[in-house]
Design a protein around this motif. Structure first.
Motif, PDB file in Angstrom:
ATOM      1  N   MET A   1      57.632  22.457  47.115  1.00 42.33           N
ATOM      2  CA  MET A   1      57.362  22.164  45.723  1.00 42.33           C
ATOM      3  C   MET A   1      55.988  22.732  45.351  1.00 42.33           C
ATOM      4  N   SER A   2      55.909  23.424  44.242  1.00 45.72           N
ATOM      5  CA  SER A   2      54.642  24.038  43.843  1.00 45.72           C
ATOM      6  C   SER A   2      53.805  23.067  43.023  1.00 45.72           C
ATOM      7  N   ASP A   3      52.506  23.252  43.116  1.00 41.09           N
ATOM      8  CA  ASP A   3      51.567  22.433  42.358  1.00 41.09           C
ATOM      9  C   ASP A   3      51.359  23.079  40.996  1.00 41.09           C
ATOM     10  N   LYS A   4      51.823  22.432  39.937  1.00 39.57           N
ATOM     11  CA  LYS A   4      51.748  23.017  38.597  1.00 39.57           C
ATOM     12  C   LYS A   4      50.325  23.112  38.076  1.00 39.57           C
ATOM     13  N   SER A   5      49.377  22.379  38.668  1.00 43.03           N
ATOM     14  CA  SER A   5      47.991  22.454  38.219  1.00 43.03           C
ATOM     15  C   SER A   5      47.215  23.565  38.937  1.00 43.03           C
ATOM     16  N   LEU A   6      47.837  24.200  39.924  1.00 46.04           N
ATOM     17  CA  LEU A   6      47.189  25.272  40.667  1.00 46.04           C
ATOM     18  C   LEU A   6      47.072  26.511  39.783  1.00 46.04           C
ATOM     19  N   ILE A   7      45.846  26.954  39.570  1.00 48.71           N
ATOM     20  CA  ILE A   7      45.603  28.126  38.732  1.00 48.71           C
ATOM     21  C   ILE A   7      45.464  29.375  39.603  1.00 48.71           C
ATOM     22  N   LEU A   8      44.684  29.267  40.668  1.00 50.74           N
ATOM     23  CA  LEU A   8      44.471  30.383  41.582  1.00 50.74           C
ATOM     24  C   LEU A   8      44.672  29.907  43.015  1.00 50.74           C
ATOM     25  N   THR A   9      45.204  30.771  43.864  1.00 54.04           N
ATOM     26  CA  THR A   9      45.295  30.463  45.285  1.00 54.04           C
ATOM     27  C   THR A   9      43.924  30.668  45.915  1.00 54.04           C
ATOM     28  N   HIS A  10      43.760  30.209  47.134  1.00 53.11           N
ATOM     29  CA  HIS A  10      42.495  30.387  47.850  1.00 53.11           C
ATOM     30  C   HIS A  10      42.157  31.881  47.971  1.00 53.11           C
ATOM     31  N   GLU A  11      43.161  32.690  48.290  1.00 58.21           N
ATOM     32  CA  GLU A  11      42.943  34.130  48.445  1.00 58.21           C
ATOM     33  C   GLU A  11      42.507  34.762  47.120  1.00 58.21           C
ATOM     34  N   GLN A  12      43.103  34.323  46.019  1.00 61.65           N
ATOM     35  CA  GLN A  12      42.723  34.860  44.710  1.00 61.65           C
ATOM     36  C   GLN A  12      41.297  34.459  44.340  1.00 61.65           C
ATOM     37  N   ILE A  13      40.909  33.248  44.685  1.00 64.93           N
ATOM     38  CA  ILE A  13      39.537  32.793  44.414  1.00 64.93           C
ATOM     39  C   ILE A  13      38.542  33.659  45.186  1.00 64.93           C
ATOM     40  N   ILE A  14      38.823  33.918  46.449  1.00 58.29           N
ATOM     41  CA  ILE A  14      37.940  34.756  47.269  1.00 58.29           C
ATOM     42  C   ILE A  14      37.857  36.170  46.673  1.00 58.29           C
ATOM     43  N   GLN A  15      38.986  36.736  46.295  1.00 57.33           N
ATOM     44  CA  GLN A  15      39.020  38.084  45.725  1.00 57.33           C
ATOM     45  C   GLN A  15      38.231  38.150  44.422  1.00 57.33           C
ATOM     46  N   LYS A  16      38.439  37.190  43.530  1.00 57.43           N
ATOM     47  CA  LYS A  16      37.743  37.190  42.236  1.00 57.43           C
ATOM     48  C   LYS A  16      36.253  36.923  42.413  1.00 57.43           C
ATOM     49  N   THR A  17      35.900  36.063  43.353  1.00 57.72           N
ATOM     50  CA  THR A  17      34.497  35.779  43.628  1.00 57.72           C
ATOM     51  C   THR A  17      33.789  37.042  44.101  1.00 57.72           C
ATOM     52  N   ARG A  18      34.424  37.762  44.983  1.00 58.13           N
ATOM     53  CA  ARG A  18      33.816  39.006  45.484  1.00 58.13           C
ATOM     54  C   ARG A  18      33.663  40.030  44.356  1.00 58.13           C
ATOM     55  N   ARG A  19      34.674  40.152  43.493  1.00 62.17           N
ATOM     56  CA  ARG A  19      34.594  41.104  42.375  1.00 62.17           C
ATOM     57  C   ARG A  19      33.478  40.720  41.405  1.00 62.17           C
ATOM     58  N   ILE A  20      33.349  39.427  41.114  1.00 56.59           N
ATOM     59  CA  ILE A  20      32.285  38.963  40.218  1.00 56.59           C
ATOM     60  C   ILE A  20      30.921  39.220  40.855  1.00 56.59           C
ATOM     61  N   ALA A  21      30.824  39.021  42.171  1.00 53.05           N
ATOM     62  CA  ALA A  21      29.560  39.297  42.871  1.00 53.05           C
ATOM     63  C   ALA A  21      29.195  40.780  42.726  1.00 53.05           C
ATOM     64  N   PHE A  22      30.166  41.671  42.854  1.00 58.61           N
ATOM     65  CA  PHE A  22      29.900  43.098  42.668  1.00 58.61           C
ATOM     66  C   PHE A  22      29.449  43.384  41.237  1.00 58.61           C
ATOM     67  N   GLU A  23      30.046  42.717  40.267  1.00 66.24           N
ATOM     68  CA  GLU A  23      29.630  42.921  38.870  1.00 66.24           C
ATOM     69  C   GLU A  23      28.196  42.442  38.651  1.00 66.24           C
ATOM     70  N   ILE A  24      27.849  41.313  39.255  1.00 65.27           N
ATOM     71  CA  ILE A  24      26.471  40.814  39.152  1.00 65.27           C
ATOM     72  C   ILE A  24      25.517  41.838  39.769  1.00 65.27           C
ATOM     73  N   TYR A  25      25.879  42.368  40.917  1.00 68.29           N
ATOM     74  CA  TYR A  25      25.055  43.389  41.561  1.00 68.29           C
ATOM     75  C   TYR A  25      24.926  44.631  40.677  1.00 68.29           C
ATOM     76  N   GLU A  26      26.048  45.094  40.110  1.00 70.86           N
ATOM     77  CA  GLU A  26      26.027  46.276  39.253  1.00 70.86           C
ATOM     78  C   GLU A  26      25.128  46.088  38.032  1.00 70.86           C
ATOM     79  N   HIS A  27      25.114  44.886  37.457  1.00 71.32           N
ATOM     80  CA  HIS A  27      24.310  44.617  36.258  1.00 71.32           C
ATOM     81  C   HIS A  27      22.840  44.353  36.582  1.00 71.32           C
TER      82      HIS A  27
END
Length: 127
Positions: A1-27
């Motif tokens: 059964m899936s959790d309907k309140s789940l927005i992002l998986t753990h893997e997606q959070i890690i991926q997005k966090t890394r991308r945002i970190a690169f954007e912070i570095y770029e700026h």
């Protein structure tokens, strides 16, 4: 059964966090230090994750600072920063939260910075 309140998986959070970190570095690649201001509770946790990612990719120093306010009544609560104003002067500030719906919390969280001459303020939000 899936959790309907789940927005992002753990893997997606890690991926997005890394991308945002690169954007912070770029700026901010010319900065010597960047101040990460995490809005308690989950925004602070996200800021800690970003600090870890930035440590791996960026040459500049990062300082983690917490910001506390009552999200239910931001106009009536005191907004507390876990550092002195002098530590923020002429610095690049990244204001961080985990979720943004209306932007109200972010807007009220800017209040402490209005009387400090910061170099710039950017925002980072996970969802």
């Amino acid at each position: 059964m899936s959790d309907k309140s789940l927005i992002l998986t753990h893997e997606q959070i890690i991926q997005k966090t890394r991308r945002i970190a690169f954007e912070i570095y770029e700026h901010n690649f010319l900065e010597k230090e960047v101040i990460l201001v995490g809005i308690y509770d989950e925004g602070y946790n996200f800021a800690k994750m970003l600090k870890t990612e930035l440590k791996d990719i960026a040459p500049f120093e990062t300082k983690l600072v917490g910001l506390k306010l009552d999200k239910a009544a931001p106009t009536q609560s005191e907004i507390l920063l876990e550092c002195s104003d002098s530590e923020l002067k002429n610095k690049a500030i990244i204001l961080i939260d985990d979720v943004s719906n209306t932007g109200k919390t972010m807007a009220y969280s800017l209040k402490p910075f209005l009387n400090i001459k910061v170099k710039k303020i950017e925002t980072a939000v996970l969802v």
